[in-house]
Write a protein that holds these residues in place. Structure first.
Motif, PDB file in Angstrom:
ATOM      1  N   ASP A 106       0.846  -1.187   0.000  1.00  0.00           N
ATOM      2  CA  ASP A 106       0.000   0.000   0.000  1.00  0.00           C
ATOM      3  C   ASP A 106       0.888   1.247   0.000  1.00  0.00           C
ATOM      4  OD1 ASP A 106       0.968   0.244   2.596  1.00  0.00           O
ATOM      5  OD2 ASP A 106      -0.964  -0.082   3.583  1.00  0.00           O
ATOM      6  N   ALA A 107       0.275   2.428   0.033  1.00  0.00           N
ATOM      7  CA  ALA A 107       1.030   3.678  -0.090  1.00  0.00           C
ATOM      8  C   ALA A 107       2.058   3.828   1.017  1.00  0.00           C
ATOM      9  CB  ALA A 107       0.063   4.858  -0.096  1.00  0.00           C
ATOM     10  N   ARG A 108       1.699   3.418   2.223  1.00  0.00           N
ATOM     11  CA  ARG A 108       2.633   3.589   3.340  1.00  0.00           C
ATOM     12  C   ARG A 108       3.825   2.643   3.220  1.00  0.00           C
ATOM     13  NH1 ARG A 108      -0.715   4.357   8.920  1.00  0.00           N
ATOM     14  NH2 ARG A 108      -2.063   2.697   8.127  1.00  0.00           N
TER      15      ARG A 108
ATOM     16  N   ARG B 248       4.991   1.567   0.325  1.00  0.00           N
ATOM     17  CA  ARG B 248       5.752   2.065  -0.827  1.00  0.00           C
ATOM     18  C   ARG B 248       6.640   3.257  -0.457  1.00  0.00           C
ATOM     19  NH1 ARG B 248       0.800   1.638  -3.384  1.00  0.00           N
ATOM     20  NH2 ARG B 248       0.711   3.883  -3.858  1.00  0.00           N
ATOM     21  N   SER B 249       6.289   3.970   0.583  1.00  0.00           N
ATOM     22  CA  SER B 249       7.105   5.117   0.984  1.00  0.00           C
ATOM     23  C   SER B 249       8.470   4.685   1.525  1.00  0.00           C
ATOM     24  CB  SER B 249       6.372   5.948   2.046  1.00  0.00           C
ATOM     25  OG  SER B 249       6.283   5.249   3.279  1.00  0.00           O
TER      26      SER B 249
ATOM     27  N   ASP C 294      11.380   2.140  -3.216  1.00  0.00           N
ATOM     28  CA  ASP C 294      11.017   2.552  -4.568  1.00  0.00           C
ATOM     29  C   ASP C 294      10.613   1.371  -5.451  1.00  0.00           C
ATOM     30  OD1 ASP C 294      11.612   5.141  -3.878  1.00  0.00           O
ATOM     31  OD2 ASP C 294      13.673   5.048  -4.656  1.00  0.00           O
TER      32      ASP C 294
ATOM     33  N   PRO D 230       2.623  -1.226  -6.460  1.00  0.00           N
ATOM     34  CA  PRO D 230       1.338  -0.876  -5.845  1.00  0.00           C
ATOM     35  C   PRO D 230       0.441  -2.105  -5.691  1.00  0.00           C
ATOM     36  CG  PRO D 230       1.908   0.706  -7.549  1.00  0.00           C
ATOM     37  CD  PRO D 230       2.901  -0.422  -7.660  1.00  0.00           C
TER      38      PRO D 230
ATOM     39  N   THR E  91      -3.065  -4.170  -5.123  1.00  0.00           N
ATOM     40  CA  THR E  91      -4.485  -4.081  -5.475  1.00  0.00           C
ATOM     41  C   THR E  91      -5.292  -4.923  -4.489  1.00  0.00           C
ATOM     42  OG1 THR E  91      -4.402  -6.017  -6.920  1.00  0.00           O
ATOM     43  CG2 THR E  91      -3.849  -3.877  -7.903  1.00  0.00           C
TER      44      THR E  91
END
Length: 421
Positions: free
Chosen positions: A294-296, A298-299, A302, A306, A308
């Motif tokens: 998820d976005a967190r 991925r932070s 790199d 993403p 799903t």
């Protein structure tokens, strides 16, 4: 063609029914002798088994089958020897039949015992792994059951040879040869007729991917024990030891990624994400694991793909893993309940309170505390062997050893007792 196949399937099921009745009362020594005879025959007749397997492998390669599946299909002299040794190990296990589950004397003097008895006729529907043919036969015979084996068409020649060897070996023992039979046919029709043989077949056990299991569960009129699908999660709690958590995650994901107890999801408490994720992502990268986050997540990397909705529901069986950051243990449990398959989940934590709460809230067949999901296995649990790992709640749940291949009956002994009211 379908009607002819139906008659063939029902005919072998009827023979299995008769064999089950003859097999059920036999003592352990008879079953053990038969299993050892099978093991001897597998070694003696290995050349013909390997020749049949070569035909299956050649056909698979011509059809463009992936090498990972060909490896599962392939037999070698060493693998046949290992299969024979596994049969001997089953022979050495305690016999569950006749074991008293409970017993006591009622106030009126009646003596009551609940004892284990065979299920009867067990049908096994499985995919291209010929070792399952022998493993399933050994476990069902030891537990006093007759077995109907329906492997995939990709392993038909191998399975035919293995069943011929086992039936010939049984012919020289007290066990009827029809205790082990291959379901005739290679089309889906033969599977359908097996699934509808209610009254002749007592239970079906599908072993394979989600598509196979769902098909059997949805279409069968014979009772089914669901096994195998493992969308397993590792939850890293706020109080986890980072190094321990990384070690457990790597083992759970990479020790053998193609099996049902491998981890497919990692959930990380937000309070430990900054300390854990950079180390974990590096370790996963070193093992060539693709992380779908998820976005967190991925932070922190790199190269994280993403994630799903489908990723969180997927049993990858590959070097892929879904990842998410959660704000609480309860959010981790909610994620598991939404996406998991009820197989195995793990928590890594130094908090006894968190461990107890996770164990209480997670509704899966096995819950690991500070241990890899890879331990959900009949042999690892000390059962000696397993027919599969049940993810349902009726009769059997988790690794299914010999006792799970039995039912029970009540034996009530009196001295002319008559019921008054």
């Amino acid at each position: 063609m379908s009607e002819a196949t139906r008659e063939q399937v029902l005919e072998v099921a009827g023979r299995a029914r008769q064999a089950a009745a003859e097999l059920a009362p036999l003592p352990r020594r008879a079953k053990d002798a038969a299993l050892n005879a099978i093991a001897d025959a597998l070694i003696t007749r290995a050349p013909e088994i390997l020749k049949a397997n070569e035909s299956d492998v050649a056909r698979a390669r011509e059809g463009g089958t992936a090498e990972a599946m060909i490896d599962r299909l392939s037999l070698t002299e060493q693998r046949v020897a290992a299969i024979a040794e596994a049969v001997r190990q089953v022979a050495a296990l305690p016999d569950p039949v006749g074991e008293s589950v409970r017993g006591y004397t009622l106030p009126n003097g009646l003596e009551l015992r609940q004892v284990r008895v065979p299920l009867g006729v067990v049908g096994i529907i499985y995919e291209g792994r010929p070792n399952v043919t022998v493993d399933a036969a050994a476990l069902t015979l030891k537990s006093g059951n007759a077995v109907l084996l329906r492997g995939s068409s990709s392993a038909y020649d191998s399975n035919t040879a293995l069943v011929d060897v086992m039936r010939d070996a049984l012919a020289g023992t007290q066990l009827p040869a029809d205790s082990v039979q291959l379901v005739p046919g290679t089309s889906r029709q033969s599977v359908k007729h097996l699934m509808r043989a209610r009254g002749l077949v007592d239970v079906l056990i599908p072993r394979g991917g989600a598509a196979l299991i769902n098909s059997v569960v949805e279409e069968s009129t014979v009772p089914v024990i669901e096994t195998g699908v493992g969308n397993c999660a590792v939850y890293v709690d706020a109080s986890a030891d980072v190094d321990l958590a990384v070690d457990i995650l790597i083992n759970a994901k990479t020790q053998r990624p193609s099996v049902c107890n491998a981890a497919e999801t990692v959930l990380v408490h937000a309070d430990i994400a900054e300390a854990f994720l950079p180390v974990a992502l590096r370790a996963l990268r070193d093992e060539n694991v693709t992380v779908h986050g998820d976005a967190r997540v991925r932070s922190y990397g790199d190269d994280v793909v993403p994630a799903t909705e489908e990723d969180y529901s997927t049993e990858y069986l590959s070097l892929d893993i879904a990842a998410a950051v959660v704000d609480s243990l309860e959010e981790a449990v909610a994620h598991i309940r939404r996406y998991g398959s009820g197989h195995t989940e793990a928590i890594v934590t130094t908090s006894q309170g968190a461990a107890k709460r996770f164990v209480a809230l997670v509704d899966s067949a096995a819950v690991m505390v500070n241990a890899s999901t890879r331990f959900t296995d009949g042999e690892e649990f000390g059962f000696g062997a397993e027919i599969g790992i049940s993810t349902q709640k009726l009769h059997a749940r988790g690794p299914m050893g010999l006792p799970e291949l039995t039912s029970t009956k009540y034996v009530v002994t009196g001295e002319g007792h008559l019921r008054g009211v």
